[in-house]
Enzyme design. Structure first.
Site, PDB file in Angstrom:
ATOM      1  N   GLU A   1      -6.198  -3.023  -8.883  1.00 34.35           N
ATOM      2  CA  GLU A   1      -6.587  -3.976  -7.834  1.00 34.35           C
ATOM      3  C   GLU A   1      -6.730  -5.391  -8.397  1.00 34.35           C
ATOM      4  O   GLU A   1      -7.643  -6.133  -8.068  1.00 34.35           O
ATOM      5  CB  GLU A   1      -7.879  -3.529  -7.146  1.00 34.35           C
ATOM      6  CG  GLU A   1      -7.824  -2.140  -6.542  1.00 34.35           C
ATOM      7  CD  GLU A   1      -6.842  -1.974  -5.387  1.00 34.35           C
ATOM      8  OE1 GLU A   1      -6.291  -2.992  -4.892  1.00 34.35           O
ATOM      9  OE2 GLU A   1      -6.619  -0.826  -4.951  1.00 34.35           O
TER      10      GLU A   1
ATOM     11  N   CYS B   1       7.725  -2.753   6.959  1.00 36.23           N
ATOM     12  CA  CYS B   1       8.820  -3.661   6.623  1.00 36.23           C
ATOM     13  C   CYS B   1       8.574  -4.975   7.367  1.00 36.23           C
ATOM     14  O   CYS B   1       7.724  -5.053   8.252  1.00 36.23           O
ATOM     15  CB  CYS B   1      10.165  -3.049   7.016  1.00 36.23           C
ATOM     16  SG  CYS B   1      10.437  -2.931   8.801  1.00 36.23           S
TER      17      CYS B   1
ATOM     18  N   MET C   1       0.854  -1.188   0.000  1.00 33.94           N
ATOM     19  CA  MET C   1       0.000   0.000   0.000  1.00 33.94           C
ATOM     20  C   MET C   1       0.894   1.243   0.000  1.00 33.94           C
ATOM     21  O   MET C   1       1.974   1.226   0.568  1.00 33.94           O
ATOM     22  CB  MET C   1      -0.901   0.015   1.234  1.00 33.94           C
ATOM     23  CG  MET C   1      -1.769  -1.210   1.399  1.00 33.94           C
ATOM     24  SD  MET C   1      -3.174  -1.267   0.311  1.00 33.94           S
ATOM     25  CE  MET C   1      -4.300  -0.233   1.145  1.00 33.94           C
TER      26      MET C   1
END
Length: 190
Positions: free
Chosen positions: A86, A181, A11
């Protein structure tokens, strides 16, 4: 020969913005595009929406049982490129349709989406693309700690959660996502 492209990232990596830029580039040159989006992605309804605030109405909202070859057959001579936002929400058969469209109809198909969900599980559409796309490109973003983000952490009411349905749309029902991360994701998960 045209190719099937998969451009993926966490994202906030700019996937939708990149798609809109590619659309602009084709159209600026007088070329015709089709923009597709799975109907399960209710964010923006029939519009793709970038976090930068730019948006554009899609040409088709795709249901999960739609045969893309049948849907797009009437357009094949009038389209220079197909763009899919998407794409992770498409099913493997639909991904196979996109591959066949690119190869047999000689139309580039450029797909944008997530590789994994908030639990680091693959989406069916993305898994198929990782196997058959001619070109794979990671779009990068960073975690709050400054490291490369790899995972999408899901928050409900501002708290990280590690259970629930695979599909929960950003901005609906108090759901939001944060790019993390691996280390930050694992520390939140414990």
């Amino acid at each position: 020969m045209a190719k099937l492209y998969f451009r993926y990232g966490a994202m906030n990596s700019g996937k939708t913005t990149a798609l809109l830029q590619v659309a602009h580039n084709y159209e600026e040159r007088g070329m015709r595009i089709l923009i597709l989006k799975p109907s399960i992605d209710t964010k923006g309804n029939d519009t793709i929406v970038s976090r930068l605030g730019i948006s554009r109405k899609v040409d088709y909202l795709l249901s999960s049982d739609e045969n893309l070859k049948e849907l797009l057959y009437k357009h094949k001579k009038n389209i220079d490129c197909i763009l899919v936002d998407e794409v992770q929400f498409l099913n493997p058969k639909q991904i196979d349709n996109l591959f066949e469209i690119s190869v047999m109809w000689d139309i580039p198909v450029i797909c944008y989406g997530l590789r994994t969900d908030f639990l680091m599980n693959g989406f069916k559409g993305s898994e198929r693309l990782l196997l058959i796309a001619h070109s794979l490109e990671e779009l990068k973003t960073i975690c709050k700690c400054g490291s490369k983000a790899l995972v999408n952490g899901r928050k409900v009411n501002g708290e990280f959660v590690f259970h629930g349905e695979q599909c929960a749309i950003d901005g609906e029902k108090n759901v939001e996502y944060e790019s993390l991360c691996g280390k930050c994701f694992m520390s939140k998960r414990q």
